[in-house]
Design an enzyme around this catalytic site. Structure first.
Site, PDB file in Angstrom:
ATOM      1  CG  ASP A  51      -0.404  -0.358   2.515  1.00 43.86           C
ATOM      2  OD1 ASP A  51       0.817  -0.622   2.579  1.00 43.86           O
ATOM      3  OD2 ASP A  51      -1.147  -0.384   3.515  1.00 43.86           O
ATOM      4  CG  PHE A  53       6.556   1.217   6.798  1.00 41.85           C
ATOM      5  CD1 PHE A  53       5.551   1.078   5.848  1.00 41.85           C
ATOM      6  CD2 PHE A  53       7.706   0.456   6.660  1.00 41.85           C
ATOM      7  CE1 PHE A  53       5.679   0.185   4.797  1.00 41.85           C
ATOM      8  CE2 PHE A  53       7.846  -0.441   5.619  1.00 41.85           C
ATOM      9  CZ  PHE A  53       6.830  -0.580   4.683  1.00 41.85           C
ATOM     10  N   GLY A  72       5.652  -8.216   7.319  1.00 43.81           N
ATOM     11  CA  GLY A  72       6.682  -7.796   8.279  1.00 43.81           C
ATOM     12  C   GLY A  72       7.884  -8.716   8.151  1.00 43.81           C
ATOM     13  CD  GLU A  84      10.898 -10.409   2.367  1.00 50.03           C
ATOM     14  OE1 GLU A  84       9.856 -10.465   3.048  1.00 50.03           O
ATOM     15  OE2 GLU A  84      11.334  -9.342   1.911  1.00 50.03           O
ATOM     16  CG  HIS A 114       9.512 -12.057  -0.890  1.00 56.47           C
ATOM     17  ND1 HIS A 114      10.295 -11.266  -1.687  1.00 56.47           N
ATOM     18  CD2 HIS A 114       8.761 -11.214  -0.134  1.00 56.47           C
ATOM     19  CE1 HIS A 114      10.042  -9.987  -1.423  1.00 56.47           C
ATOM     20  NE2 HIS A 114       9.114  -9.932  -0.493  1.00 56.47           N
TER      21      HIS A 114
HETATM   22 ZN    ZN Z   1       6.207  -7.879   0.353  1.00 58.14          ZN
END
Ligand code: ZN
Length: 485
Positions: free
Chosen positions: A52, A157, A274, A307, A331
């Site tokens: 987003d 962020f 995350g 990931e 990923h």
């Molecule tokens: Zn991602």
């Protein structure tokens, strides 16, 4: 292929090969190449892995979002940055009718961005550029390892949160996301997001359900403005953060259920986001995922999994994602270490979403020729390429990641057919319903023929048109999504 081979020849025994260098250093060379120019023109299908608040080019943030009135910056005097306003660290931002309370910026002080622009007219844009992305002239010193890179990444962020969660900016940011993809010749998006509340200048807020409505509304509006057959729409994957306790994931399940019921056409499914190495493993939320599936039997999962560079812990998320019948894997960087998982994913048609530049910037791989997906490509494993958070690495759209796949990860001999298959895969592995997918693939083939003709300098082929039934589906989608509001 002439353009591709030329880069190989010029760079064979030098350090100039862009996929072998850090993206920040190689970006300008990528941009000036003929290969990149052609990839930009190419209809690339879908971006299936993007977040987003990481999608829009920094330029828009600086030239549009930070230009708006009533913006305040929480700043702290820094010892390491020499020139004004560079001597100030940017900690966070907020829109407010007057200076925000001092205790909301405990480590520094609030400054009006408009004032900053008046006192430092030329320095403010580079200052924002410095703090709104990870881009730096010396990435290897600044980001020595994966955890440091993630620290900076997570801080972004905080810095951008108050800027982007202002309702009008938030809505415009999303529309700009769609516009930049469309401009980059991408036709469809599945966006992951947290649906966090947004705020208005008067202090009121929109809650998650209202934010979902805002998205659906902006999405229908954008789709409604496009030529049918040139844009296939976008969907949303509700993807809250994984670094939380089970009670919080219980509330995610409730929210996901409410969102899917309210927007059955717009909501594609569920994911958790995350840093996986630091967050909790998927297996600890297994009961919550079963609950969600019990409440919404056809819910689709799009789990981030594997990931990581580690083996034997975080990467096991891949196994759990597959056992939970995930639709795709975000990923899946570690999947090549697990032959059984690989076999299972291939059999079930579970594609992994590869984000080459993200993997490099976040320190999983330095030289993209060493990306584990090379082997998977050779085995015809289901793969889609995406962009993750292009905003944070100074990229835009999908072309940069396509370039890296084509030049660095695939074989030297991988040609136009490879690029074409990547685009087809992106639509094939999207969550579109079957009839919509057929239409998207047909319409994309028309765009492809047009692309080839234009590169060859031939007149655009006029013998193929989108079927009326497809135009009806696209129009109905806009209507359906508008009705969900
Ligand atoms: Zn991602």
């Amino acid at each position: 292929m002439v353009a591709k081979r030329q880069i190989y020849e010029n760079c064979f025994d030098q350090m100039c090969f862009p996929p072998a260098r850090h993206f920040f250093d190689a970006k300008a060379d990528i941009e000036s190449s003929e290969v990149f120019r052609l990839i930009k023109l190419m209809p690339k299908g879908a971006a299936l892995h993007g977040h987003d608040t990481g999608m829009v080019g920094t330029e828009w943030l600086i030239k549009n979002a930070t230009m708006r009135s009533d913006l305040w910056a929480c700043t702290k005097v820094s010892t390491s940055q020499p020139t004004p306003p560079m001597e100030l660290d940017l900690l966070k931002m907020i829109f407010a009718p007057s200076v925000p309370a001092a205790n909301t910026c405990p480590d520094g002080a609030w400054i009006s961005v408009a004032t900053l622009r008046t006192t430092n007219p030329t320095e403010v844009d580079p200052w924002f550029e410095h703090f709104l992305s990870l881009v730096t002239p010396d990435p290897t010193t600044r980001y020595p390892n994966v955890n440091v890179a993630w620290e900076y990444f997570s801080k972004l962020f905080d810095v951008t949160g108050g800027l982007l969660s202002h309702t009008p900016v938030f809505r415009d940011y999303f529309t700009q996301t769609l516009r930049e993809l469309k401009d980059d010749n991408v036709q469809y998006l599945e966006l992951r997001g947290l649906m966090l509340p947004t705020y208005n200048l008067d202090g009121s807020t929109l809650d998650t359900m209202q934010v979902a409505t805002l998205y659906a509304e902006a999405n229908a509006e954008f789709s409604g403005q496009q030529v049918p057959g040139e844009w296939f729409g976008s969907r949303f994957i509700y993807a809250p953060t994984r670094n939380v306790d089970n009670a919080t994931v219980d509330t995610y399940v409730q929210t996901a259920e409410a969102l899917i019921r309210a927007h059955p056409n717009y909501l594609a499914g569920f994911d958790l986001v995350g840093q996986e190495d630091k967050g909790r493993p998927l297996v600890e939320f297994i009961n919550q995922m079963f609950d969600l599936r019990a409440q919404v039997p056809d819910v689709k999962f799009f789990f981030h999994a594997g990931e990581t560079n580690w083996q034997g812990e975080t990467d096991l998320n891949i196994i759990d994602a597959l056992l939970l019948n995930t639709t795709r894997i975000g990923h899946g960087f570690a999947i090549s270490k697990h032959p059984a998982a690989k076999r299972l994913a291939a059999e079930k048609g579970v594609a992994i979403e590869v984000n080459p530049i993200s993997n490099q910037v976040l320190k999983l791989v330095e030289d993209l020729r060493n990306h584990p997906v090379s082997t998977l490509l050779a085995e015809d494993f289901p793969v889609v390429v995406s962009c993750d958070d292009p905003s944070f690495w100074g990229a835009k759209g999908l072309s940069y990641d396509f370039y890296q796949m084509f030049m660095g990860i695939a074989s030297k001999d991988a040609d136009l057919r490879f690029l074409k298959q990547l685009a087809i895969n992106s639509l094939q592995y999207s969550s579109m319903p079957a009839d919509e997918k057929t239409c998207a693939l047909e319409a994309w083939a028309i765009l492809w023929d047009r692309f080839i003709a234009s590169v060859l300098g031939n007149p655009a082929p006029t013998n193929k048109k989108n079927r009326a039934a497809c135009v009806t589906i696209w129009n109905n989608n806009v209507k359906l999504q508008t009705n969900e509001l």
